[in-house]
Write a protein that holds these residues in place. Sequence first.
Motif, mmCIF file in Angstrom:
data_model
loop_
_atom_site.group_PDB
_atom_site.id
_atom_site.type_symbol
_atom_site.label_atom_id
_atom_site.label_comp_id
_atom_site.label_asym_id
_atom_site.label_seq_id
_atom_site.Cartn_x
_atom_site.Cartn_y
_atom_site.Cartn_z
ATOM 1 N N ILE A 44 -8.586 2.719 1.191
ATOM 2 C CA ILE A 44 -7.578 3.109 2.185
ATOM 3 C C ILE A 44 -6.736 4.261 1.663
ATOM 4 O O ILE A 44 -6.498 5.253 2.371
ATOM 5 N N ASN A 64 -5.473 -4.599 8.079
ATOM 6 C CA ASN A 64 -5.015 -5.945 7.729
ATOM 7 C C ASN A 64 -4.687 -6.751 8.977
ATOM 8 O O ASN A 64 -4.925 -7.953 9.040
ATOM 9 N N HIS A 124 0.821 -1.211 0.000
ATOM 10 C CA HIS A 124 0.000 0.000 0.000
ATOM 11 C C HIS A 124 0.857 1.264 0.000
ATOM 12 O O HIS A 124 0.554 2.231 -0.687
ATOM 13 N N ILE A 154 -10.468 -2.132 -0.837
ATOM 14 C CA ILE A 154 -9.032 -2.074 -0.519
ATOM 15 C C ILE A 154 -8.445 -0.711 -0.880
ATOM 16 O O ILE A 154 -7.740 -0.083 -0.079
ATOM 17 N N SER A 163 -1.368 5.717 4.498
ATOM 18 C CA SER A 163 -1.933 4.481 3.957
ATOM 19 C C SER A 163 -1.274 3.239 4.551
ATOM 20 O O SER A 163 -1.946 2.222 4.787
ATOM 21 N N MET A 221 -3.443 0.600 6.532
ATOM 22 C CA MET A 221 -3.440 -0.761 6.007
ATOM 23 C C MET A 221 -2.954 -1.740 7.068
ATOM 24 O O MET A 221 -3.487 -2.858 7.189
#
Length: 485
Positions: free
Chosen positions: A375, A391, A139, A372, A383, A387
Amino acid sequence: MSATVENTGPIIGIRHLQAALLFLAICVNYVARLNVSVALVAMTDAATSNPDFPEYNWTEAQRSYILSSFYWGYIITQFPAGFLVRRFGAKIVLFIPTFATAILSALTPYSISWGGWVAFSVLRVVMGLFQGLIFPCIHEHLAKWSPPKDRNRLGVFAYSGSDCGSVMAMGISGLIANSSMGWPGISYVSAGLCGIWCLLWLLFSANNAPSSRLVGQNERDYIERSMKREDGFHVQKIPIPWRAIWTCVPFYALLIVRCAQGWANSTMQLQTPAYMHGVLEMDIKSNALYSALPFVAMWFMSYIYLAFADVAMSRKWMSLTTLRKSINTVAYWGPAAALIGIGFLDKNQTALAIALMTINAGLNAGSGIGSILTIIDMSPNHSAIVMAITNGVGNIFPLLTPLLVGVIVTDTSSRSQWQIVFALTAIVFFVGNLVYIIWGTTDQQPWDAVDFLKPRDAELNQDAASDQREKSTIKAINTKAEKAI
C-alpha cells in the motif's frame, strides 16, 4: 576523491521509537479485540475456568453474533478514519480509539451481567467503531516516519504487534480465566494495557519528524530529504484522485488479496479456541496456551521474513515486486495446504493438529511484507485512504465468517463440519494470492503524484478560457452587425 557518505541519521532513532509505539498500539488493541474468543469459552463452560463466576447458556448462533459484532462497527469507520488522520494527524486520532477501548473493556463484565449476550454484542459493536480508526492511522504514521530504505523494517516491526497481541489474547486469557479474577479479569487486564499505552503515546509520539521535540537534526534531515526525494509526501492538502484509484487494476488486486487475508484471519483467530475445545476436547487453560502457539510462530516468522527481504534487496536478488509476490505466495499457499490437512485430524491426533496450525500461522506471517506494505509502495501520499478502503472492504469478511461458521458448524465437536470451514478458507487463500500474482505491483502509481490532478485542472481552465474567447468573439461580431444595420 573520497565518496560522500550519505547521512542516514542514528542507527536507532526516534523513527524506531514511533514504530515501537505503533507495535504496542496494535498489540494492546488486539488483546482487547481477540480475547473474546477465549472469554466466550470460559463464560459458557464454567467447569473449564474459575467456577466462582457466572456461567451463561448461550447458543452457537448467539456466540456467533458476539464474535462478529465487533466487525459490524469496525468496517463503518474505516473510510472516515482515512480523512480524519489526513486532517488531524495520527497522534490524536490513534489515541481516541485506544482510550475508548480501555473504557469499554473495563465496562464489559458489568454490561454482560446487566444485559447478557445482547449487551455484550452492542459493546463489541461500539468497540469496533472506535478501533476502525486504528489501521489507517498506523499506515499514515508509518508513511510519515519511514524513509523508503527503512520501510520494510519499521513496517514489519510495527505490524508484528498484531502477532504479539494475538499471543497475549490467547495465551494469558486462559490463565486469567483460571485465576482468582475469573473471566471478568480478562477485560480488566485489557483495559489496563490500553490505558498504559495511551500515556506512552501522549508522551513520546509526534505526527511527523518536524513536529517532534525528541528527534535530532540529523535524523530529521534524513527523513525529510528522503521523503521529498522519493515521493513528496510532506506536500500538504494533496487532492485525492478517486476516479484513478477506483479504475486502477493493481489496486483491485491489492484489495482482493487483503480480503482473502481478512477471511483467513477471522477464521483462525476467532474460531481456533472453539475448534480445539470441540474437536480436540482441550480444556480452557491448555486450549488458550495452544491457541497462542500459532501466533508465537507468526511473531517469530515475521522477523525471519524480514531478514530474508533485507538480504534479498541488499544483494539485488530480485525486484521489490517479485520479492513481495514471492513472500506472499509462501504466506498464502502454504497455509492453504496446511488447512486442508487440519480438517482431517481428530482428538487422537492433537499434537499433529497443533503442529499444522502453528506451521500455518508461521507461514502466513509473510503477508505483512508480502502485501500490507505494498500500500505504501503504491501510494505513499494516499496510504491512509488506500488502507481505509482495503481494510474497510476486507473486514466485511471477518464480519460474515463467524456467522457463516455458525451456520456450518452446528456441532462444534463435528470434524466434518470443521472440514468445510477449513476447505473454504484454503480456497479463499489460493484464489486471493493468484489474483495478486497476476495483477499486483509495488510500482508507485501515476495517480499518487502530487501534481496528478493539475494537468486536468489546467486543461479545464484552458477550455474555459477558450469558451470565454469564443463568446467574446461572437459578441463582438454581433455588435458590429447591429451597428451595420
